[in-house]
Write a protein that holds these residues in place. Sequence first.
Motif, PDB file in Angstrom:
ATOM      1  N   THR A  41       0.837  -1.201   0.000  1.00  0.00           N
ATOM      2  CA  THR A  41       0.000   0.000   0.000  1.00  0.00           C
ATOM      3  C   THR A  41       0.867   1.245   0.000  1.00  0.00           C
ATOM      4  O   THR A  41       0.606   2.203  -0.735  1.00  0.00           O
ATOM      5  CB  THR A  41      -0.927   0.015   1.227  1.00  0.00           C
ATOM      6  OG1 THR A  41      -1.656  -1.201   1.295  1.00  0.00           O
ATOM      7  CG2 THR A  41      -1.906   1.175   1.136  1.00  0.00           C
ATOM      8  N   GLY A  42       1.903   1.263   0.836  1.00  0.00           N
ATOM      9  CA  GLY A  42       2.783   2.423   0.890  1.00  0.00           C
ATOM     10  C   GLY A  42       3.527   2.641  -0.413  1.00  0.00           C
ATOM     11  O   GLY A  42       3.656   3.774  -0.887  1.00  0.00           O
ATOM     12  N   LEU A  43       4.023   1.563  -1.025  1.00  0.00           N
ATOM     13  CA  LEU A  43       4.738   1.695  -2.300  1.00  0.00           C
ATOM     14  C   LEU A  43       3.809   2.175  -3.403  1.00  0.00           C
ATOM     15  O   LEU A  43       4.180   3.021  -4.229  1.00  0.00           O
ATOM     16  CB  LEU A  43       5.362   0.351  -2.682  1.00  0.00           C
ATOM     17  CG  LEU A  43       6.454  -0.179  -1.747  1.00  0.00           C
ATOM     18  CD1 LEU A  43       6.926  -1.550  -2.221  1.00  0.00           C
ATOM     19  CD2 LEU A  43       7.620   0.791  -1.666  1.00  0.00           C
ATOM     20  N   SER A  44       2.581   1.628  -3.437  1.00  0.00           N
ATOM     21  CA  SER A  44       1.608   2.089  -4.426  1.00  0.00           C
ATOM     22  C   SER A  44       1.274   3.557  -4.209  1.00  0.00           C
ATOM     23  O   SER A  44       1.163   4.333  -5.172  1.00  0.00           O
ATOM     24  CB  SER A  44       0.339   1.239  -4.335  1.00  0.00           C
ATOM     25  OG  SER A  44      -0.680   1.731  -5.174  1.00  0.00           O
ATOM     26  N   SER A  45       1.117   3.955  -2.948  1.00  0.00           N
ATOM     27  CA  SER A  45       0.836   5.364  -2.640  1.00  0.00           C
ATOM     28  C   SER A  45       1.957   6.259  -3.154  1.00  0.00           C
ATOM     29  O   SER A  45       1.710   7.279  -3.814  1.00  0.00           O
ATOM     30  CB  SER A  45       0.683   5.553  -1.125  1.00  0.00           C
ATOM     31  OG  SER A  45      -0.389   4.810  -0.609  1.00  0.00           O
ATOM     32  N   ALA A  46       3.204   5.895  -2.855  1.00  0.00           N
ATOM     33  CA  ALA A  46       4.337   6.712  -3.287  1.00  0.00           C
ATOM     34  C   ALA A  46       4.423   6.783  -4.804  1.00  0.00           C
ATOM     35  O   ALA A  46       4.712   7.848  -5.376  1.00  0.00           O
ATOM     36  CB  ALA A  46       5.629   6.130  -2.708  1.00  0.00           C
ATOM     37  N   PHE A  47       4.161   5.664  -5.474  1.00  0.00           N
ATOM     38  CA  PHE A  47       4.237   5.631  -6.936  1.00  0.00           C
ATOM     39  C   PHE A  47       3.232   6.601  -7.553  1.00  0.00           C
ATOM     40  O   PHE A  47       3.576   7.419  -8.419  1.00  0.00           O
ATOM     41  CB  PHE A  47       3.971   4.206  -7.421  1.00  0.00           C
ATOM     42  CG  PHE A  47       3.946   4.054  -8.919  1.00  0.00           C
ATOM     43  CD1 PHE A  47       5.119   3.938  -9.632  1.00  0.00           C
ATOM     44  CD2 PHE A  47       2.737   4.014  -9.612  1.00  0.00           C
ATOM     45  CE1 PHE A  47       5.097   3.789 -11.015  1.00  0.00           C
ATOM     46  CE2 PHE A  47       2.708   3.873 -10.989  1.00  0.00           C
ATOM     47  CZ  PHE A  47       3.894   3.762 -11.697  1.00  0.00           C
ATOM     48  N   HIS A  48       1.982   6.527  -7.112  1.00  0.00           N
ATOM     49  CA  HIS A  48       0.951   7.374  -7.708  1.00  0.00           C
ATOM     50  C   HIS A  48       1.076   8.830  -7.251  1.00  0.00           C
ATOM     51  O   HIS A  48       0.809   9.752  -8.046  1.00  0.00           O
ATOM     52  CB  HIS A  48      -0.429   6.820  -7.375  1.00  0.00           C
ATOM     53  CG  HIS A  48      -0.757   5.550  -8.116  1.00  0.00           C
ATOM     54  ND1 HIS A  48      -1.032   5.540  -9.465  1.00  0.00           N
ATOM     55  CD2 HIS A  48      -0.832   4.260  -7.708  1.00  0.00           C
ATOM     56  CE1 HIS A  48      -1.268   4.293  -9.865  1.00  0.00           C
ATOM     57  NE2 HIS A  48      -1.155   3.502  -8.815  1.00  0.00           N
ATOM     58  N   LEU A  49       1.486   9.053  -6.024  1.00  0.00           N
ATOM     59  CA  LEU A  49       1.687  10.431  -5.560  1.00  0.00           C
ATOM     60  C   LEU A  49       2.823  11.103  -6.318  1.00  0.00           C
ATOM     61  O   LEU A  49       2.735  12.294  -6.663  1.00  0.00           O
ATOM     62  CB  LEU A  49       1.982  10.441  -4.061  1.00  0.00           C
ATOM     63  CG  LEU A  49       0.809  10.149  -3.126  1.00  0.00           C
ATOM     64  CD1 LEU A  49       1.299   9.923  -1.712  1.00  0.00           C
ATOM     65  CD2 LEU A  49      -0.221  11.278  -3.164  1.00  0.00           C
ATOM     66  N   SER A  50       3.881  10.367  -6.603  1.00  0.00           N
ATOM     67  CA  SER A  50       5.011  10.956  -7.322  1.00  0.00           C
ATOM     68  C   SER A  50       4.634  11.320  -8.754  1.00  0.00           C
ATOM     69  O   SER A  50       5.216  12.249  -9.340  1.00  0.00           O
ATOM     70  CB  SER A  50       6.197   9.988  -7.320  1.00  0.00           C
ATOM     71  OG  SER A  50       5.918   8.820  -8.064  1.00  0.00           O
ATOM     72  N   ARG A  51       3.673  10.632  -9.320  1.00  0.00           N
ATOM     73  CA  ARG A  51       3.181  10.968 -10.662  1.00  0.00           C
ATOM     74  C   ARG A  51       2.176  12.118 -10.609  1.00  0.00           C
ATOM     75  O   ARG A  51       2.154  12.983 -11.479  1.00  0.00           O
ATOM     76  CB  ARG A  51       2.512   9.749 -11.312  1.00  0.00           C
ATOM     77  CG  ARG A  51       3.444   8.569 -11.508  1.00  0.00           C
ATOM     78  CD  ARG A  51       2.710   7.376 -12.102  1.00  0.00           C
ATOM     79  NE  ARG A  51       2.436   7.554 -13.521  1.00  0.00           N
ATOM     80  CZ  ARG A  51       1.256   7.385 -14.091  1.00  0.00           C
ATOM     81  NH1 ARG A  51       0.203   7.058 -13.342  1.00  0.00           N
ATOM     82  NH2 ARG A  51       1.114   7.535 -15.388  1.00  0.00           N
ATOM     83  N   ARG A  52       1.337  12.101  -9.559  1.00  0.00           N
ATOM     84  CA  ARG A  52       0.308  13.134  -9.443  1.00  0.00           C
ATOM     85  C   ARG A  52       0.907  14.486  -9.065  1.00  0.00           C
ATOM     86  O   ARG A  52       0.417  15.526  -9.486  1.00  0.00           O
ATOM     87  CB  ARG A  52      -0.718  12.694  -8.395  1.00  0.00           C
ATOM     88  CG  ARG A  52      -1.958  13.588  -8.318  1.00  0.00           C
ATOM     89  CD  ARG A  52      -3.020  12.969  -7.433  1.00  0.00           C
ATOM     90  NE  ARG A  52      -3.448  11.677  -7.952  1.00  0.00           N
ATOM     91  CZ  ARG A  52      -3.453  10.547  -7.260  1.00  0.00           C
ATOM     92  NH1 ARG A  52      -3.067  10.534  -6.000  1.00  0.00           N
ATOM     93  NH2 ARG A  52      -3.851   9.419  -7.821  1.00  0.00           N
ATOM     94  N   PHE A  53       1.948  14.454  -8.247  1.00  0.00           N
ATOM     95  CA  PHE A  53       2.588  15.701  -7.796  1.00  0.00           C
ATOM     96  C   PHE A  53       4.074  15.647  -8.134  1.00  0.00           C
ATOM     97  O   PHE A  53       4.922  15.449  -7.258  1.00  0.00           O
ATOM     98  CB  PHE A  53       2.400  15.869  -6.282  1.00  0.00           C
ATOM     99  CG  PHE A  53       0.971  15.866  -5.820  1.00  0.00           C
ATOM    100  CD1 PHE A  53       0.114  16.912  -6.136  1.00  0.00           C
ATOM    101  CD2 PHE A  53       0.480  14.809  -5.070  1.00  0.00           C
ATOM    102  CE1 PHE A  53      -1.206  16.912  -5.710  1.00  0.00           C
ATOM    103  CE2 PHE A  53      -0.838  14.795  -4.633  1.00  0.00           C
ATOM    104  CZ  PHE A  53      -1.688  15.849  -4.956  1.00  0.00           C
TER     105      PHE A  53
END
Length: 492
Positions: A14-26
Amino acid sequence: MPPSHIAVLGGGLTGLSSAFHLSRRFPSSVVTVVDRNKKLGGWAANTERVKLPSGGSVVLEGGPRTLRPNSYAVLELIHLLGLSDAVITTPKSSPAAKNRYLHVPGTPGIYRIPGPSLSYLWSELRFFITPGVIADLFRGWNRPPDIVDESFESFLERRGHPDTARVLGSALVHGIYAADARKLSVRAAFPMLWEYEERGNGRVLWGILRKEKEEERLKLEQTLARYELGDMRKTMEGVSVYSFRDGMGTLVEALVKSLKTRPNVRILDNTEVTAVVPESERFEITTNTTNPLYPSHVVSALPLPALKVLLPDLPHLTANPTSSVTAINLVFPVPPGKLFPRGFGYLVCRPAHDYLADDAGILGVTFDSESLAAQDDLPPNEQLTKVTVMLGGPHNAYQKIDTALPVVLAHLRYHLNRRQPLPPPILAKVWDHRNCIPTPTPGHLQRMEELKAALVAEDAPWGGRLEVVGAGVKGVSLGDCVESGRLVGREW
């Protein structure tokens, strides 16, 4: 205004998925992942390729081993990470897709679970299925007006029959949650059953039959439009389950590799968060290895009890229990289909006299050679049977689980109703997972709504800059965890 710095606490899937999508979104925001373990990925990273005496090798999985194509968040991740060539699939026409079995403690042997047709009338399990079907069809609306949630087993008993609930219901929950069906929230774990009951005016089976196909099709198309799937939808046509040639760890490794190449992401592994202090415009996060972090926003993908230690004012973080599970990989020097029947595996239901039965605490067995044979690199003339035995869960509260190999093999022999003992495995691997699967108890959905309200409250010190995600919040499957990470930060 986008976040200046986002801290992601917890480096599980969950944390890795969060970081992956957050880094693309922001892309202009700094994203820092903090995890106390040296190896990231949590339970999903428990993959190991082991060499055999013959010179070949097999993949052993200690955590999840297969995925279903209905998790579009995972399919999107596979596409974005370029992992499509690493995917292996099990077609719906295979024995692994068609055949699933059940063992009823006290009765030697395993029984094939019939599909959704009248074939159950000829099944050995008909004595457990038929009473539930008849009761649901002829029993009218019986949900008490003050009930907003209940346990899964209570739901099955109210709509069906106690024997159906104990045998089929408990086995299903053992396979997904490794939990006691009498404690699991039906609305959190199986929300469609609640909806079917309402659609069928009490009768769940009627609710299923009254599904609007056109409505379902439009809903699916709208859902698919939100994902970047590439060719993955075509890849999954006719597929029952899938995995990766080198195991589930492939997904974790690709995520970590991708994050390490992103200029706005940094990973602090082997680092434990010791304090989180929310301030007016930022957080102060202290750890055991680095200088304090001062992110503007925080995503917690920590287990909820661990977050409770850091932020004790948040509600309901310790409301649910967790299950501990032991997984034992066994590799036998015989071809598939000789020791175990062709199929996906079998589940074990709750004994009639509760969890005190002497059955080694086995929850189920997966026949990995049937659905994951493509993972193994074997010499041309070598054939092996690879299975995984899952033990523990609710059994842990009633008895000490004996994972000694002779004990486990003896119980497998009884399950299979074999006259001869099973041959000694050429390989055995034990994985012990403490408190790995949360059990959402009745009222979970309401509690999580109250937690969400506390997170976005204007008078709270975090003021909407803190999100809490993970298996303890919404869904325990690998797909649920990836989806939670995909959706985080949408309101920032």
